[in-house]
Design a protein around this motif. Structure first.
Motif, PDB file in Angstrom:
ATOM      1  N   GLY A  17       0.742  -1.399  -0.275  1.00  0.00           N
ATOM      2  CA  GLY A  17      -0.263  -0.251   0.176  1.00  0.00           C
ATOM      3  C   GLY A  17       0.921   1.113   0.323  1.00  0.00           C
ATOM      4  O   GLY A  17       0.511   2.137  -0.498  1.00  0.00           O
ATOM      5  N   LEU A  18       1.957   0.900   0.827  1.00  0.00           N
ATOM      6  CA  LEU A  18       3.024   2.389   0.979  1.00  0.00           C
ATOM      7  C   LEU A  18       3.255   2.436  -0.508  1.00  0.00           C
ATOM      8  O   LEU A  18       3.502   3.847  -0.753  1.00  0.00           O
ATOM      9  CB  LEU A  18       3.895   2.274   1.836  1.00  0.00           C
ATOM     10  N   GLY A  19       3.909   1.243  -1.243  1.00  0.00           N
ATOM     11  CA  GLY A  19       4.513   1.661  -2.349  1.00  0.00           C
ATOM     12  C   GLY A  19       3.281   2.061  -3.885  1.00  0.00           C
ATOM     13  O   GLY A  19       4.106   2.635  -4.222  1.00  0.00           O
ATOM     14  N   ALA A  20       1.941   1.339  -3.422  1.00  0.00           N
ATOM     15  CA  ALA A  20       1.373   1.881  -4.032  1.00  0.00           C
ATOM     16  C   ALA A  20       0.976   3.470  -4.467  1.00  0.00           C
ATOM     17  O   ALA A  20       1.252   4.245  -5.248  1.00  0.00           O
ATOM     18  CB  ALA A  20      -0.490   1.017  -4.292  1.00  0.00           C
ATOM     19  N   VAL A  21       0.646   4.098  -3.515  1.00  0.00           N
ATOM     20  CA  VAL A  21       0.548   5.749  -3.067  1.00  0.00           C
ATOM     21  C   VAL A  21       2.025   6.363  -3.229  1.00  0.00           C
ATOM     22  O   VAL A  21       1.829   6.997  -4.093  1.00  0.00           O
ATOM     23  CB  VAL A  21       0.144   5.740  -1.306  1.00  0.00           C
ATOM     24  N   THR A  22       2.866   5.076  -2.902  1.00  0.00           N
ATOM     25  CA  THR A  22       4.407   6.302  -3.272  1.00  0.00           C
ATOM     26  C   THR A  22       4.392   6.355  -4.824  1.00  0.00           C
ATOM     27  O   THR A  22       4.518   7.791  -5.581  1.00  0.00           O
ATOM     28  CB  THR A  22       5.853   5.725  -2.785  1.00  0.00           C
ATOM     29  N   VAL A  24       2.330   6.334  -7.049  1.00  0.00           N
ATOM     30  CA  VAL A  24       0.500   7.257  -7.205  1.00  0.00           C
ATOM     31  C   VAL A  24       1.646   8.925  -8.026  1.00  0.00           C
ATOM     32  O   VAL A  24       1.370   9.038  -8.692  1.00  0.00           O
ATOM     33  CB  VAL A  24      -0.148   6.871  -7.380  1.00  0.00           C
ATOM     34  N   ALA A  25       2.185   9.181  -6.251  1.00  0.00           N
ATOM     35  CA  ALA A  25       2.891  10.036  -6.188  1.00  0.00           C
ATOM     36  C   ALA A  25       3.530  10.535  -6.763  1.00  0.00           C
ATOM     37  O   ALA A  25       3.684  11.316  -7.897  1.00  0.00           O
ATOM     38  CB  ALA A  25       2.860  10.222  -4.812  1.00  0.00           C
ATOM     39  N   VAL A  26       4.571   9.900  -6.929  1.00  0.00           N
ATOM     40  CA  VAL A  26       6.356  10.025  -8.320  1.00  0.00           C
ATOM     41  C   VAL A  26       5.361  10.087  -9.719  1.00  0.00           C
ATOM     42  O   VAL A  26       6.062  10.422  -9.946  1.00  0.00           O
ATOM     43  CB  VAL A  26       6.524   8.405  -7.843  1.00  0.00           C
ATOM     44  N   ALA A  27       4.288   9.136 -10.070  1.00  0.00           N
ATOM     45  CA  ALA A  27       3.981   9.034 -11.330  1.00  0.00           C
ATOM     46  C   ALA A  27       2.542  10.710 -11.734  1.00  0.00           C
ATOM     47  O   ALA A  27       3.166  11.134 -12.590  1.00  0.00           O
ATOM     48  CB  ALA A  27       3.060   7.784 -11.354  1.00  0.00           C
ATOM     49  N   SER A  33       4.659  17.345 -14.192  1.00  0.00           N
ATOM     50  CA  SER A  33       6.667  17.999 -14.538  1.00  0.00           C
ATOM     51  C   SER A  33       6.898  17.741 -16.033  1.00  0.00           C
ATOM     52  O   SER A  33       7.354  18.192 -17.262  1.00  0.00           O
ATOM     53  CB  SER A  33       7.721  17.161 -13.905  1.00  0.00           C
ATOM     54  N   VAL A  34       6.752  16.610 -16.725  1.00  0.00           N
ATOM     55  CA  VAL A  34       6.894  16.720 -17.542  1.00  0.00           C
ATOM     56  C   VAL A  34       5.495  17.363 -19.053  1.00  0.00           C
ATOM     57  O   VAL A  34       6.641  17.353 -20.014  1.00  0.00           O
ATOM     58  CB  VAL A  34       6.596  14.922 -18.590  1.00  0.00           C
ATOM     59  N   ARG A  35       4.979  16.881 -18.527  1.00  0.00           N
ATOM     60  CA  ARG A  35       4.423  18.318 -18.782  1.00  0.00           C
ATOM     61  C   ARG A  35       4.362  19.511 -19.348  1.00  0.00           C
ATOM     62  O   ARG A  35       3.900  20.148 -20.418  1.00  0.00           O
ATOM     63  CB  ARG A  35       2.493  17.891 -18.883  1.00  0.00           C
ATOM     64  N   ILE A 149       5.396   8.226 -17.519  1.00  0.00           N
ATOM     65  CA  ILE A 149       5.664   6.904 -16.086  1.00  0.00           C
ATOM     66  C   ILE A 149       4.849   5.104 -16.602  1.00  0.00           C
ATOM     67  O   ILE A 149       5.511   4.646 -15.751  1.00  0.00           O
ATOM     68  CB  ILE A 149       3.980   7.541 -15.605  1.00  0.00           C
ATOM     69  N   VAL A 150       5.881   4.946 -17.599  1.00  0.00           N
ATOM     70  CA  VAL A 150       5.675   3.765 -17.706  1.00  0.00           C
ATOM     71  C   VAL A 150       6.563   2.704 -17.115  1.00  0.00           C
ATOM     72  O   VAL A 150       5.815   1.821 -16.686  1.00  0.00           O
ATOM     73  CB  VAL A 150       5.812   3.583 -19.798  1.00  0.00           C
ATOM     74  N   PRO A 151       7.789   3.366 -17.461  1.00  0.00           N
ATOM     75  CA  PRO A 151       8.533   2.389 -15.943  1.00  0.00           C
ATOM     76  C   PRO A 151       8.088   2.153 -14.838  1.00  0.00           C
ATOM     77  O   PRO A 151       8.023   1.175 -13.796  1.00  0.00           O
ATOM     78  CB  PRO A 151      10.125   3.087 -15.742  1.00  0.00           C
ATOM     79  N   VAL A 152       7.392   3.236 -13.504  1.00  0.00           N
ATOM     80  CA  VAL A 152       7.128   3.100 -12.599  1.00  0.00           C
ATOM     81  C   VAL A 152       6.053   2.365 -12.701  1.00  0.00           C
ATOM     82  O   VAL A 152       5.425   1.647 -11.790  1.00  0.00           O
ATOM     83  CB  VAL A 152       6.174   4.700 -12.216  1.00  0.00           C
TER      84      VAL A 152
END
Length: 444
Positions: A17-22, A24-27, A33-35, A149-152
């Motif tokens: 769960g922590l990894g998924a939230v992280t 999503v936040a990073v993605a 940022s990319v846009r 965000i595909v690599p994430v």
């Protein structure tokens, strides 16, 4: 039936769960940022295109053909300072040209039903405008952001699998402990393995191993006690059986009366042994003890009164010194048994006098002391005197050999300490000492 949640599953759920939230936040941050970077890149291309056309005297044919390509997203228009259109690469679907009056630099326009991003640059002879539909820019920026965000997204399940495996490796020592606990039978008291356990779990397993060790010691003591009790009971029961046979065969008269007296004595000894065994069982560690406020002086007086007939018969002077009540917390039956056994032993093995004393020392410790002037116990044998069924050498006094064992067990149960020493008259001094309130008793 409710399935219990495993530690591995719980840790995996929390970390996943922590990894998924992280992720999503990073993605999300990467997407934004990319846009933004794509918008800056498109603005830079608009500006460079406009500046390159501004510095040219004319537009070559091949360049004009490239600008007129329908797939080219940019619109290029060149105006004279008088507002005449000198060149236009207006794409299909564009119903009207860019306005002749332009704002130099970047600006946004709504033209032909859609929004445009425009950059205008001027020279002394012309105005160059390069525009791009905002929808095209946003679509290209979104595609670029999604690709970033595909690599994430690809790494997330791989990381989850790695987390599941690492948790399994981390809790493998716990699995070994579980298997070791499940492998043992009802009599197994082997210590559980502690190698590789986490620091948070190792103290628990070590404490459990300590408990197993104490239980093993207690079970071994119980097995030894049962074996000794069976051995000790066999002798009086066999004697009772023989005496009953003699009584059956004895003719009426003095011979039968003597057989009856011997049988009664054997029964009394067997009853006394059983009472001693029960008293020892009640005083064993772990036995239920009803703690209450007691008067040690009163308990000593009752013990002296119970043993007084035996002392009178043996010609032993039995004295008690308990000038005032001495309250303490303890189990009444256990303390009565302990004090009576001390006084009874002193009378049986004492020569002429036994002194019982109850006092509270200046330190606050409560003390029960029994002194006699008998032969005593040599210092080298005093520790063995507390063993079960241990009788003094060279004495023919009747007994079960459980008296001091009962005293020691009762003292430990009450948090007191029992010790043996040499009495002032040269005999044996037996002493039970309760620590002062707030202090821990030493093991006796």
């Amino acid at each position: 039936m409710k399935v219990p949640v495993t530690l591995r599953g719980r840790l995996f759920a929390l970390l996943a769960g922590l990894g998924a939230v992280t992720a999503v936040a990073v993605a999300g941050a990467t997407y934004v940022s990319v846009r933004a970077e794509a918008d800056e890149l498109f603005d830079y291309q608009l500006r460079q295109t406009a500046l390159s056309l501004r510095d040219q005297g004319r537009i070559a044919g091949d360049e004009a053909a490239a600008l007129a390509d329908p797939s080219f997203d940019y619109v290029v228009q060149i105006w004279s300072l008088q507002g005449l259109e000198l060149y236009s690469s207006r794409p299909q679907g564009m119903t009207e040209p860019l306005p002749a009056r332009a704002v130099l630099g970047f600006s946004n326009l709504h033209l032909g039903g859609q929004d445009w991003r425009v950059f205008s640059a001027a020279t002394p002879l012309r105005v160059v405008q390069v525009a791009q539909p905002l929808a095209v820019r946003q679509r290209l920026a979104a595609v670029a952001a999604l690709r970033s965000i595909v690599p994430v997204a690809v790494a997330l399940p791989l990381v989850a699998a790695a987390i599941w495996w690492l948790i399994g490796v981390s809790i493998a020592p716990l699995a070994r402990v579980v298997r070791a606990a499940q492998a043992g039978d009802a009599n197994a008291m082997n210590a559980l393995p502690t190698e590789g356990l986490p620091g948070e779990v190792a103290p628990l397993v070590e404490a459990f191993n300590g408990l197993l060790g104490r239980l093993s010691t207690a079970f071994e003591a119980q097995r030894s006690f049962v074996a000794d009790a069976a051995h000790e009971l066999r002798t009086p029961l066999t004697a009772l059986k023989l005496q009953l046979g003699l009584l059956r065969d004895a003719p009426p008269g003095p011979e039968q009366d003597a057989a009856i007296a011997r049988l009664r004595g054997g029964i009394d000894r067997a009853v006394h042994l059983v009472e001693q065994l029960l008293a020892l069982a009640r005083a064993e560690p772990g036995a239920a003890a009803a703690s209450q406020t007691l008067d040690l002086a009163e308990i000593a007086r009752q013990a002296v009164a119970d043993v007084q007939p035996l002392a009178d018969k043996a010609g032993v002077a039995l004295q008690l010194s308990a000038p005032r009540p001495l309250p303490l917390e303890g189990d009444l039956q256990a303390l009565r048994s302990a004090v009576r056994n001390l006084v009874d032993n002193a009378v049986k093995y004492g020569a002429h006098a036994v002194q019982v004393e109850v006092l509270r020392e200046a330190s606050g410790a409560a003390v029960l002391r029994v002194d006699d002037d008998g032969p005593g116990i040599p210092p080298a044998l005093r520790e063995r005197a507390f063993d079960r069924f241990q009788r003094g050498d060279g004495h023919d006094a009747p007994g079960s050999g459980l008296g001091l064992a009962i005293v020691q067990a009762a003292a430990r149960q009450q948090g007191a300490r029992v010790s043996l020493d040499t009495a002032p008259a040269g005999g044996l001094r037996a002493e039970i000492r309760w620590p002062a309130p707030g202090r821990e008793a030493a093991t006796g």
